[in-house]
Design a protein around this motif. Sequence first.
Motif, mmCIF file in Angstrom:
data_model
loop_
_atom_site.group_PDB
_atom_site.id
_atom_site.type_symbol
_atom_site.label_atom_id
_atom_site.label_comp_id
_atom_site.label_asym_id
_atom_site.label_seq_id
_atom_site.Cartn_x
_atom_site.Cartn_y
_atom_site.Cartn_z
ATOM 1 N N GLY A 178 0.825 -1.217 0.000
ATOM 2 C CA GLY A 178 0.000 0.000 0.000
ATOM 3 C C GLY A 178 0.849 1.253 0.000
ATOM 4 N N HIS A 179 1.906 1.226 0.804
ATOM 5 C CA HIS A 179 2.722 2.444 0.951
ATOM 6 C C HIS A 179 3.460 2.782 -0.333
ATOM 7 C CE1 HIS A 179 5.177 5.526 2.798
ATOM 8 N NE2 HIS A 179 4.407 5.439 3.861
ATOM 9 N N VAL A 180 4.078 1.771 -0.935
ATOM 10 C CA VAL A 180 4.837 2.026 -2.165
ATOM 11 C C VAL A 180 3.887 2.489 -3.276
ATOM 12 C CG1 VAL A 180 6.206 0.915 -3.976
ATOM 13 C CG2 VAL A 180 6.736 0.492 -1.576
ATOM 14 N N THR A 181 2.720 1.865 -3.340
ATOM 15 C CA THR A 181 1.734 2.278 -4.350
ATOM 16 C C THR A 181 1.346 3.738 -4.137
ATOM 17 O OG1 THR A 181 0.879 0.030 -4.303
ATOM 18 C CG2 THR A 181 -0.493 1.666 -5.398
ATOM 19 N N ALA A 182 1.086 4.091 -2.875
ATOM 20 C CA ALA A 182 0.684 5.469 -2.570
ATOM 21 C C ALA A 182 1.807 6.457 -2.887
ATOM 22 C CB ALA A 182 0.295 5.574 -1.101
ATOM 23 N N GLU A 183 3.034 6.060 -2.586
ATOM 24 C CA GLU A 183 4.179 6.937 -2.888
ATOM 25 C C GLU A 183 4.268 7.203 -4.390
ATOM 26 O OE1 GLU A 183 8.088 5.952 -1.149
ATOM 27 O OE2 GLU A 183 6.952 4.893 0.383
ATOM 28 N N CYS A 184 4.138 6.132 -5.184
ATOM 29 C CA CYS A 184 4.235 6.279 -6.646
ATOM 30 C C CYS A 184 3.134 7.190 -7.162
ATOM 31 C CB CYS A 184 4.108 4.916 -7.333
ATOM 32 S SG CYS A 184 5.488 3.851 -6.963
ATOM 33 N N LEU A 185 1.923 6.954 -6.649
ATOM 34 C CA LEU A 185 0.774 7.731 -7.102
ATOM 35 C C LEU A 185 0.934 9.197 -6.707
ATOM 36 C CD1 LEU A 185 -1.669 6.633 -8.585
ATOM 37 C CD2 LEU A 185 -2.891 6.556 -6.415
ATOM 38 N N SER A 186 1.439 9.414 -5.498
ATOM 39 C CA SER A 186 1.622 10.774 -5.015
ATOM 40 C C SER A 186 2.645 11.509 -5.896
ATOM 41 C CB SER A 186 2.045 10.717 -3.550
ATOM 42 O OG SER A 186 3.115 11.538 -3.275
ATOM 43 N N TYR A 187 3.671 10.779 -6.304
ATOM 44 C CA TYR A 187 4.698 11.359 -7.178
ATOM 45 C C TYR A 187 4.120 11.644 -8.563
ATOM 46 C CZ TYR A 187 9.200 12.058 -9.423
ATOM 47 O OH TYR A 187 10.253 12.596 -10.100
ATOM 48 N N ALA A 188 3.410 10.636 -9.095
ATOM 49 C CA ALA A 188 2.871 10.773 -10.462
ATOM 50 C C ALA A 188 1.789 11.848 -10.544
ATOM 51 C CB ALA A 188 2.310 9.425 -10.926
ATOM 52 N N MET A 189 0.960 11.957 -9.500
ATOM 53 C CA MET A 189 -0.155 12.913 -9.549
ATOM 54 C C MET A 189 0.196 14.243 -8.871
ATOM 55 S SD MET A 189 -3.244 10.253 -8.681
ATOM 56 C CE MET A 189 -4.663 11.248 -9.091
ATOM 57 N N ASP A 190 1.416 14.314 -8.315
ATOM 58 C CA ASP A 190 1.879 15.492 -7.599
ATOM 59 C C ASP A 190 0.916 15.878 -6.471
ATOM 60 O OD1 ASP A 190 3.692 17.403 -6.996
ATOM 61 O OD2 ASP A 190 2.941 18.885 -8.415
ATOM 62 N N LEU A 191 0.616 14.884 -5.647
ATOM 63 C CA LEU A 191 -0.298 15.101 -4.522
ATOM 64 C C LEU A 191 0.403 14.797 -3.204
ATOM 65 C CD1 LEU A 191 -3.523 13.327 -5.874
ATOM 66 C CD2 LEU A 191 -3.198 15.780 -5.568
#
Length: 344
Positions: A90-103
Amino acid sequence: MIILGIETSCDETSVALVENGSKVIDQMISSQIKLHSRYLGVVPELASRAHLESINWMLEQILKSVPRGKKIKAIAVTNEPGLVGSLLVGHVTAECLSYAMDLPLIEVNHLEGHVFSPFLEKKFPRFPFLSLVVSGGHTDLVLVKGIGRFNVIGRTRDDACGEAYDKVAKLLGLGYPGGPVIDKMYPNGDPDKYALPRTVMQGSLDFSFSGLKTAVLYKFRELEGKNKKGVTKKMICDLAASFQKSAVGVLVKKTLKAAEENNLKTIALGGGVSANSLLRRELKRHAAEKKLNICLPGRNYCMDNAAMIASVGYYKYKFYSKKKKKFSVYAKKGVSSSAGIKNW
Ligand code: KG4
Ligand code: ZN
């Protein structure tokens, strides 16, 4: 303000979109019960692999539910406690998404999620209040003083209540997870048939469930020894009901004591065991007698779910951005520590 929540701490993969901390726009939960039931418990390696298989398509799906014209403001993800491999997915997925979506990425303590779960789709109570968190891994009485401000004033010294349910169900051959099965059987059993112990521990708000669990084991063995034809379904049903009556009795008694000692007028319930019908009924009954306000989670928010994580994420976002305190903003500043949750 819409927050995307991600929860993968144990055996449920869940994603959710929650607006302003309470309105659940959409939530998806993929349960791994079938996968683990043959082992009568969660197998960590299987759990993390199953999260990995589900998380991406679930996210793709939930992102379609963002209302037209609105945007996600931040991503909230469970960072502790839980199974390490599962949390990592969950954490790695969230990190990637946060980076990709700039959130911004907000880390949320799973137990904090359970504390906030009763207020999804409902009104948030005034601080301070008492929270009873009863799950498969925890049985905590928590004095909630504010966002990220908790005092654990009672906790189990051995088994968690949900864990005791699961172990008793395993012993009685009822399958996994034990809580829902024993709860469902309760109306067919005689809860007064067998006198089982209620460990009270005078002068303390702590719990202990291992004695009760062992008492069920000894009673079961005694019944096996006495009955040549074996233990009947009726006996199992009565024993399970007697166990539930004792376990819930202790939970209710200690919770009311904690509320009284700390002069708290609101009691909130959270965690998987909060789905238990007897516990909900008894807490409601006693709270009405004592004129206490009781907050119970909706049925969709008792088990592990991402809506509760998104909800905490919202309150943390608001709280820490107002105070100009730093919290995890991966996209721009890198992952920092999750402020406010270390004192659990
Ligand atoms: O909160 P949760 O989904 O996962 C953890 O964070 O541990 O709680 C799972 C626990 C299991 O032990 C399960 O047997 C128990 O919650 N549970 C119940 C009921 N539904 C789930 N216990 C008693 N009665 C229920 N209806
Ligand atoms: Zn949980």
